[in-house]
Design a protein around this motif. Structure first.
Motif, PDB file in Angstrom:
ATOM      1  N   UNK A  20     -62.792 -29.180 -39.384  1.00 41.22           N
ATOM      2  CA  UNK A  20     -63.353 -30.515 -39.592  1.00 41.22           C
ATOM      3  C   UNK A  20     -63.863 -31.075 -38.274  1.00 41.22           C
ATOM      4  N   UNK A  21     -64.641 -32.144 -38.373  1.00 44.13           N
ATOM      5  CA  UNK A  21     -65.105 -32.843 -37.171  1.00 44.13           C
ATOM      6  C   UNK A  21     -63.914 -33.375 -36.387  1.00 44.13           C
ATOM      7  N   UNK A  61     -66.152 -31.245 -44.098  1.00 46.28           N
ATOM      8  CA  UNK A  61     -65.618 -32.226 -45.048  1.00 46.28           C
ATOM      9  C   UNK A  61     -65.731 -33.675 -44.587  1.00 46.28           C
ATOM     10  N   UNK A  62     -65.631 -33.910 -43.291  1.00 39.91           N
ATOM     11  CA  UNK A  62     -65.649 -35.280 -42.787  1.00 39.91           C
ATOM     12  C   UNK A  62     -66.896 -35.584 -41.963  1.00 39.91           C
ATOM     13  N   UNK A 115     -75.136 -39.919 -40.622  1.00 43.69           N
ATOM     14  CA  UNK A 115     -74.560 -39.253 -41.792  1.00 43.69           C
ATOM     15  C   UNK A 115     -74.639 -40.159 -43.018  1.00 43.69           C
ATOM     16  N   UNK A 116     -74.305 -41.433 -42.839  1.00 46.31           N
ATOM     17  CA  UNK A 116     -74.373 -42.386 -43.940  1.00 46.31           C
ATOM     18  C   UNK A 116     -75.824 -42.567 -44.387  1.00 46.31           C
ATOM     19  N   UNK A 122     -66.942 -38.645 -46.854  1.00 48.60           N
ATOM     20  CA  UNK A 122     -66.719 -38.768 -45.406  1.00 48.60           C
ATOM     21  C   UNK A 122     -65.300 -39.230 -45.067  1.00 48.60           C
ATOM     22  N   UNK A 123     -64.465 -39.365 -46.082  1.00 44.66           N
ATOM     23  CA  UNK A 123     -63.078 -39.804 -45.879  1.00 44.66           C
ATOM     24  C   UNK A 123     -63.018 -41.175 -45.197  1.00 44.66           C
ATOM     25  N   UNK A 124     -63.814 -42.090 -45.723  1.00 41.87           N
ATOM     26  CA  UNK A 124     -63.857 -43.459 -45.221  1.00 41.87           C
ATOM     27  C   UNK A 124     -63.544 -44.411 -46.369  1.00 41.87           C
ATOM     28  N   UNK A 125     -63.317 -45.686 -46.037  1.00 44.88           N
ATOM     29  CA  UNK A 125     -63.175 -46.692 -47.079  1.00 44.88           C
ATOM     30  C   UNK A 125     -64.572 -47.166 -47.491  1.00 44.88           C
TER      31      UNK A 125
END
Length: 213
Positions: free
Chosen positions: A37-38, A60-61, A159-160, A177-180
């Motif tokens: 992962x990053x 993944x991230x 990325x977004x 991106x495993x963010x909220x």
């Protein structure tokens, strides 16, 4: 004349693929570290300071671009070679613009990959045969040259931007991106503000004009 041993960090989220690369590379290439992962890759590369990073474009991230942009300012001697299943325009051009020295696809043979690692370590630009002409055409047309507007975005904002432009919803981007969702909204607001755009439709048109989607 024997070749020097090249120290390599391998970044890919597939365990079996990493194991295959590790077992197939020649004796003049040593895998000194691995990351999936990053989040794992950035501190590992900074710590190990390898000759070359073999880097998957999609993690993944986030993406390989994010790894390069976070590492390169502190480790300018580290060279990046993208190793991906993708030959999509936005992936190739994006990672090259971020600072990768080359881009090869995962269909490459073990012998050719070993050679690519050495050439990258020596400072050469290395591409799979089919991609070489494509990359040259992109630079010739100006597609791969610096873009002041794009350059003002952070790696995460890019990325977004890519995902929004491709039609992903906030919740989908957050999961990817495993963010909220709130963090994604903040990133989108920052992108719109920096690019002086009003909504995601304008953002999608902006990205399309630059062939980012």
């Amino acid at each position: 004349m024997s070749r020097p041993l090249r120290r390599v960090v391998l970044v890919d989220d597939h365990d079996l693929f990493r194991a295959g690369v590790r077992s197939e590379l020649g004796s003049t290439v040593e895998i000194v570290g691995e990351a999936a992962s990053v989040l794992e890759a950035v501190p590992l590369i900074k710590e190990l300071d390898p000759d070359v990073v073999l880097l998957d474009v999609h993690l993944p991230d986030g993406g390989g671009q994010s790894v390069i942009m976070q590492v390169a300012p502190e480790r300018p001697g580290v060279k990046f070679l993208a190793l991906s299943v993708s030959d999509a325009a936005e992936d190739v051009i994006g990672v090259i613009r971020a600072g990768a020295r080359g881009y090869v696809t995962k269909t490459i043979s073990a012998e050719d990959l070993t050679e690519a690692v050495h050439r990258t370590a020596d400072g050469d630009a290395v591409f799979s045969p089919r991609l070489a002409g494509f990359v040259l055409d992109a630079f010739r047309s100006g597609e791969a040259t610096a873009d002041p507007e794009l350059d003002q975005l952070t790696a995460r904002e890019r990325e977004v931007l890519h995902l929004i432009a491709r039609g992903y919803r906030y919740k989908e981007i957050a999961a990817r991106l495993h963010l909220s969702s709130r963090t994604v909204e903040s990133h989108v607001s920052a992108v719109l503000r920096k690019l002086q755009l009003s909504n995601r439709n304008e953002l999608t048109r902006w990205a399309a004009l630059r062939r980012l989607i």
